[in-house]
Design a protein around this motif. Structure first.
Motif, short mmCIF file in Angstrom:
data_model
loop_
_atom_site.label_atom_id
_atom_site.label_comp_id
_atom_site.label_asym_id
_atom_site.label_seq_id
_atom_site.Cartn_x
_atom_site.Cartn_y
_atom_site.Cartn_z
N LEU A 157 35.93 -12.55 4.64
CA LEU A 157 36.05 -12.38 6.08
C LEU A 157 34.69 -12.17 6.71
N VAL A 158 34.62 -12.48 7.98
CA VAL A 158 33.36 -12.31 8.70
C VAL A 158 33.04 -10.83 8.83
N ALA A 159 31.77 -10.54 9.03
CA ALA A 159 31.35 -9.15 9.19
C ALA A 159 32.04 -8.53 10.41
N GLY A 160 32.22 -7.25 10.38
CA GLY A 160 32.89 -6.57 11.48
C GLY A 160 33.95 -5.63 10.97
N GLY A 161 34.39 -5.84 9.73
CA GLY A 161 35.40 -4.97 9.15
C GLY A 161 34.89 -3.54 9.00
N ALA A 162 33.59 -3.39 8.73
CA ALA A 162 33.03 -2.06 8.52
C ALA A 162 33.11 -1.25 9.80
N SER A 163 32.78 -1.85 10.92
CA SER A 163 32.82 -1.11 12.17
C SER A 163 34.25 -0.74 12.53
N LYS A 164 35.19 -1.61 12.25
CA LYS A 164 36.60 -1.30 12.52
C LYS A 164 37.07 -0.21 11.56
N LYS A 165 36.61 -0.25 10.33
CA LYS A 165 37.00 0.75 9.34
C LYS A 165 36.50 2.13 9.75
N PHE A 168 45.48 12.71 8.01
CA PHE A 168 44.33 13.06 7.17
C PHE A 168 44.31 12.21 5.89
N ILE A 169 45.48 11.96 5.31
CA ILE A 169 45.56 11.10 4.12
C ILE A 169 45.08 9.69 4.46
N GLU A 170 45.50 9.19 5.62
CA GLU A 170 45.05 7.86 6.03
C GLU A 170 43.54 7.85 6.28
N PHE A 171 42.99 8.91 6.82
CA PHE A 171 41.55 9.03 7.01
C PHE A 171 40.83 8.88 5.67
N ILE A 172 41.31 9.59 4.66
CA ILE A 172 40.70 9.51 3.32
C ILE A 172 40.83 8.09 2.75
N LEU A 173 42.02 7.50 2.88
CA LEU A 173 42.23 6.15 2.35
C LEU A 173 41.31 5.13 3.03
N TYR A 174 41.13 5.25 4.34
CA TYR A 174 40.26 4.33 5.06
C TYR A 174 38.83 4.43 4.54
N LEU A 175 38.37 5.65 4.28
CA LEU A 175 37.00 5.84 3.81
C LEU A 175 36.80 5.35 2.37
N VAL A 176 37.81 5.49 1.54
CA VAL A 176 37.69 5.15 0.12
C VAL A 176 37.69 3.64 -0.09
N LYS A 177 38.39 2.91 0.74
CA LYS A 177 38.48 1.46 0.57
C LYS A 177 37.16 0.78 0.94
N SER A 178 36.88 -0.31 0.25
CA SER A 178 35.70 -1.11 0.62
C SER A 178 35.99 -1.78 1.96
N ASP A 179 34.93 -2.28 2.60
CA ASP A 179 35.10 -2.93 3.89
C ASP A 179 36.05 -4.13 3.79
N GLU A 180 35.86 -4.94 2.75
CA GLU A 180 36.70 -6.12 2.58
C GLU A 180 38.15 -5.73 2.28
N GLU A 181 38.33 -4.73 1.42
CA GLU A 181 39.68 -4.28 1.08
C GLU A 181 40.38 -3.70 2.31
N PHE A 182 39.65 -2.94 3.13
CA PHE A 182 40.22 -2.40 4.37
C PHE A 182 40.66 -3.53 5.28
N GLU A 183 39.78 -4.51 5.46
CA GLU A 183 40.08 -5.64 6.32
C GLU A 183 41.31 -6.41 5.82
N LEU A 184 41.37 -6.68 4.52
CA LEU A 184 42.50 -7.41 3.95
C LEU A 184 43.80 -6.61 4.05
N THR A 185 43.72 -5.32 3.85
CA THR A 185 44.93 -4.49 3.84
C THR A 185 45.45 -4.20 5.23
N TYR A 186 44.61 -3.72 6.11
CA TYR A 186 45.08 -3.20 7.39
C TYR A 186 44.92 -4.15 8.58
N VAL A 187 44.00 -5.10 8.49
CA VAL A 187 43.80 -6.02 9.61
C VAL A 187 44.51 -7.35 9.33
#
Length: 147
Positions: free
Chosen positions: A61-69, A121-140
């Motif tokens: 995916l294109v860059a930008g997932g990190a800022s959304k994460k 709070f659990i979702e906060f932790i999960l968002y931080l633990v995931k890589s940018d690409e994994e966050f983007e693929l999972t939640y976006v």
């Protein structure tokens, strides 16, 4: 070869890819090599065998997932009990659920409100633990609304 998924049917676990060469290729889920399930519109890289696509990978995916994460994680930490991170990620229904449970939870001695705060709070932790690409693929891209 590169292409784009035109259609993916959950029932039959198969789909169609439009290749950059102008041809269409059928594929089965067993050939899908990426973490998130295929979705119409995904850009892919694949091999061709006759009229079938094999070894299909979702293109990065294109860059930008990190800022959304980071933004989603901060919203989950500071305003998560109100569902702010859900609204930010486009999960309106889940955001409304969290907001209403938090607000009306005070009627029941605050227990539902505390539970919603813990979930945020659990979702906060999960968002931080995931890589940018994994966050983007999972939640976006994957549109997974909970955990």
């Amino acid at each position: 070869m590169k292409g784009k998924i035109l259609e993916f049917k959950d029932q039959s676990r198969s789909g169609i890819i439009s290749g950059d060469d102008g041809n269409r290729y059928n594929f089965e889920i067993k050939e899908w090599k990426s973490a998130a399930l295929p979705k119409a519109g995904n850009k892919v890289d694949f091999s061709v065998s006759g009229e079938c696509a094999e070894a299909i990978y979702a293109e990065p995916l294109v860059a930008g997932g990190a800022s959304k994460k980071i933004a989603a994680a901060l919203l989950a930490f500071f305003l998560g009990a109100f569902g702010a991170h859900k609204f930010y990620l486009g999960y309106t229904k889940q955001g409304v659920i969290m907001l209403l449970v938090f607000l009306f939870g005070f009627i029941l001695l605050g227990l539902p409100s505390i539970i919603i705060g813990i979930i945020a709070f659990i979702e906060f932790i999960l968002y931080l633990v995931k890589s940018d690409e994994e966050f983007e693929l999972t939640y976006v891209v994957g549109r997974k609304p909970w955990f």
